[in-house]
Scaffold this motif. Structure first.
Motif, PDB file in Angstrom:
ATOM      1  N   LEU A 133       0.831  -1.206   0.000  1.00  0.00           N
ATOM      2  CA  LEU A 133       0.000   0.000   0.000  1.00  0.00           C
ATOM      3  C   LEU A 133       0.861   1.250   0.000  1.00  0.00           C
ATOM      4  O   LEU A 133       1.888   1.315   0.671  1.00  0.00           O
ATOM      5  N   SER A 134       0.398   2.263  -0.746  1.00  0.00           N
ATOM      6  CA  SER A 134       1.127   3.531  -0.822  1.00  0.00           C
ATOM      7  C   SER A 134       0.596   4.570   0.150  1.00  0.00           C
ATOM      8  O   SER A 134       1.293   5.540   0.456  1.00  0.00           O
ATOM      9  N   LEU A 135      -0.629   4.403   0.615  1.00  0.00           N
ATOM     10  CA  LEU A 135      -1.273   5.386   1.481  1.00  0.00           C
ATOM     11  C   LEU A 135      -1.076   4.963   2.941  1.00  0.00           C
ATOM     12  O   LEU A 135      -1.717   4.015   3.416  1.00  0.00           O
ATOM     13  N   PRO A 136      -0.225   5.654   3.682  1.00  0.00           N
ATOM     14  CA  PRO A 136       0.076   5.233   5.058  1.00  0.00           C
ATOM     15  C   PRO A 136      -1.147   5.175   5.964  1.00  0.00           C
ATOM     16  O   PRO A 136      -1.261   4.276   6.805  1.00  0.00           O
ATOM     17  N   ASP A 137      -2.070   6.129   5.812  1.00  0.00           N
ATOM     18  CA  ASP A 137      -3.245   6.148   6.681  1.00  0.00           C
ATOM     19  C   ASP A 137      -4.116   4.911   6.461  1.00  0.00           C
ATOM     20  O   ASP A 137      -4.685   4.360   7.415  1.00  0.00           O
ATOM     21  N   LEU A 138      -4.232   4.481   5.202  1.00  0.00           N
ATOM     22  CA  LEU A 138      -5.012   3.269   4.914  1.00  0.00           C
ATOM     23  C   LEU A 138      -4.304   2.043   5.476  1.00  0.00           C
ATOM     24  O   LEU A 138      -4.935   1.185   6.118  1.00  0.00           O
ATOM     25  N   ALA A 139      -2.994   1.976   5.273  1.00  0.00           N
ATOM     26  CA  ALA A 139      -2.228   0.826   5.767  1.00  0.00           C
ATOM     27  C   ALA A 139      -2.343   0.706   7.280  1.00  0.00           C
ATOM     28  O   ALA A 139      -2.552  -0.399   7.819  1.00  0.00           O
ATOM     29  N   SER A 140      -2.223   1.820   7.986  1.00  0.00           N
ATOM     30  CA  SER A 140      -2.269   1.757   9.451  1.00  0.00           C
ATOM     31  C   SER A 140      -3.641   1.324   9.952  1.00  0.00           C
ATOM     32  O   SER A 140      -3.739   0.555  10.921  1.00  0.00           O
ATOM     33  N   ARG A 141      -4.692   1.788   9.316  1.00  0.00           N
ATOM     34  CA  ARG A 141      -6.037   1.415   9.749  1.00  0.00           C
ATOM     35  C   ARG A 141      -6.322  -0.068   9.490  1.00  0.00           C
ATOM     36  O   ARG A 141      -6.932  -0.756  10.311  1.00  0.00           O
ATOM     37  N   LEU A 142      -5.897  -0.565   8.344  1.00  0.00           N
ATOM     38  CA  LEU A 142      -6.140  -1.973   8.039  1.00  0.00           C
ATOM     39  C   LEU A 142      -5.274  -2.897   8.889  1.00  0.00           C
ATOM     40  O   LEU A 142      -5.718  -3.969   9.315  1.00  0.00           O
ATOM     41  N   GLN A 143      -4.047  -2.476   9.153  1.00  0.00           N
ATOM     42  CA  GLN A 143      -3.174  -3.307   9.970  1.00  0.00           C
ATOM     43  C   GLN A 143      -3.638  -3.367  11.421  1.00  0.00           C
ATOM     44  O   GLN A 143      -3.267  -4.288  12.162  1.00  0.00           O
ATOM     45  N   ALA A 144      -4.469  -2.416  11.828  1.00  0.00           N
ATOM     46  CA  ALA A 144      -5.003  -2.417  13.191  1.00  0.00           C
ATOM     47  C   ALA A 144      -6.239  -3.310  13.336  1.00  0.00           C
ATOM     48  O   ALA A 144      -6.717  -3.534  14.447  1.00  0.00           O
ATOM     49  N   ALA A 145      -6.752  -3.809  12.224  1.00  0.00           N
ATOM     50  CA  ALA A 145      -7.968  -4.619  12.268  1.00  0.00           C
ATOM     51  C   ALA A 145      -7.663  -6.038  12.738  1.00  0.00           C
ATOM     52  O   ALA A 145      -6.588  -6.580  12.465  1.00  0.00           O
ATOM     53  N   PRO A 146      -8.590  -6.674  13.446  1.00  0.00           N
ATOM     54  CA  PRO A 146      -8.415  -8.086  13.801  1.00  0.00           C
ATOM     55  C   PRO A 146      -8.446  -8.954  12.540  1.00  0.00           C
ATOM     56  O   PRO A 146      -9.024  -8.559  11.517  1.00  0.00           O
ATOM     57  N   VAL A 147      -7.830 -10.105  12.608  1.00  0.00           N
ATOM     58  CA  VAL A 147      -7.689 -10.981  11.442  1.00  0.00           C
ATOM     59  C   VAL A 147      -8.322 -12.338  11.716  1.00  0.00           C
ATOM     60  O   VAL A 147      -8.049 -12.975  12.748  1.00  0.00           O
ATOM     61  N   ALA A 148      -9.175 -12.777  10.790  1.00  0.00           N
ATOM     62  CA  ALA A 148      -9.702 -14.140  10.793  1.00  0.00           C
ATOM     63  C   ALA A 148      -9.032 -14.875   9.633  1.00  0.00           C
ATOM     64  O   ALA A 148      -9.063 -14.394   8.497  1.00  0.00           O
ATOM     65  N   ARG A 149      -8.436 -16.019   9.921  1.00  0.00           N
ATOM     66  CA  ARG A 149      -7.648 -16.721   8.899  1.00  0.00           C
ATOM     67  C   ARG A 149      -8.358 -17.993   8.422  1.00  0.00           C
ATOM     68  O   ARG A 149      -8.866 -18.772   9.225  1.00  0.00           O
ATOM     69  N   LEU A 150      -8.337 -18.149   7.103  1.00  0.00           N
ATOM     70  CA  LEU A 150      -8.778 -19.389   6.476  1.00  0.00           C
ATOM     71  C   LEU A 150      -7.545 -20.133   5.991  1.00  0.00           C
ATOM     72  O   LEU A 150      -6.692 -19.554   5.308  1.00  0.00           O
ATOM     73  N   GLU A 151      -7.447 -21.397   6.333  1.00  0.00           N
ATOM     74  CA  GLU A 151      -6.349 -22.220   5.841  1.00  0.00           C
ATOM     75  C   GLU A 151      -6.762 -22.888   4.531  1.00  0.00           C
ATOM     76  O   GLU A 151      -7.938 -22.912   4.171  1.00  0.00           O
TER      77      GLU A 151
END
Length: 223
Positions: A133-151
């Motif tokens: 991602l090039s937009l730091p504000d978008l990257a920081s917000r998405l990286q702060a989200a909880p993650v549900a993983r599918l194997e």
């Protein structure tokens, strides 16, 4: 020799709850999406490899939450207020927006609009830190989200899917065929659909039932 004509008709994919097979590969992610009203910050990342069931699970969630669904590649031209008016939005294949200034900016604004009082589901093959991602504000917000993983689908899940796909075509197969296919096929739901379609077409053309021997002709032609 008269050969039976076969027709490659387009298949309609139904994203129904009863068609979503729960296994250790997806049970945790399913539970996380079922608990969507309690998502921290109103958002969740659903991460998993291609063919692991992200689209199916996202559509189940969208039906439950009354959400709009949009591919990330369409964000740059989307009507963001109209999307956010649903109160819940699923952005699919989110990594495809990386490096696209218009799509990243739209994603950032949609994120802010939806998460103020609604819910945002984001699907991707990898976590946001790997998208570029090039937009730091978008990257920081998405990286702060909880993650549900599918194997990747495990043997139990692939077996259940193959059995259902054959049953949908009203095809009875010998019990030994399923484990034979599972050990030789690409490990994805899409691959299971394609394999059953190929086997069905080959059996119809040859005027033979679907057996392990017929499957071997497709999967192990040199043996």
């Amino acid at each position: 020799m008269i050969r039976q004509l076969t027709f490659d008709l387009p298949a309609r994919t139904a994203f129904r709850r009863e068609d979503f097979f729960v296994s250790p590969a997806n049970a945790t992610a399913l539970a996380a999406l079922d608990d969507w009203r309690a998502w921290p910050g109103g958002k969740m990342l659903l991460v998993g490899p291609k063919g692991s069931g992200k689209t199916h699970l996202a559509r189940l969630w969208a039906a439950e939450a009354g959400a709009a669904c949009i591919p990330a590649s369409d964000l740059a031209t989307a009507d963001l207020p109209a999307l956010s008016a649903h109160g819940a939005v699923a952005v699919e294949d989110a990594e495809t927006c990386a490096g696209q200034a218009g799509a990243e900016a739209a994603f950032f604004h949609l994120h802010n609009l939806v998460t103020q009082a609604g819910h945002l589901l984001v699907t991707a093959a990898h976590p946001p830190r790997d998208w570029g991602l090039s937009l730091p504000d978008l990257a920081s917000r998405l990286q702060a989200a909880p993650v549900a993983r599918l194997e990747a689908p495990d043997d139990a899940l692939l077996s259940a899917v193959l059995i259902k796909l054959f049953a949908d075509r009203q095809i009875t197969v010998p019990p030994t065929l399923i484990p034979y296919l599972v050990q030789r096929m690409e490990r994805s739901i899409d691959a299971a659909r394609a394999l059953v379609a190929r086997l069905d077409a080959h059996a119809l053309a040859a005027g033979r039932p679907i057996t392990r021997q017929l499957a071997a002709e497709l999967l192990d032609p040199g043996n």
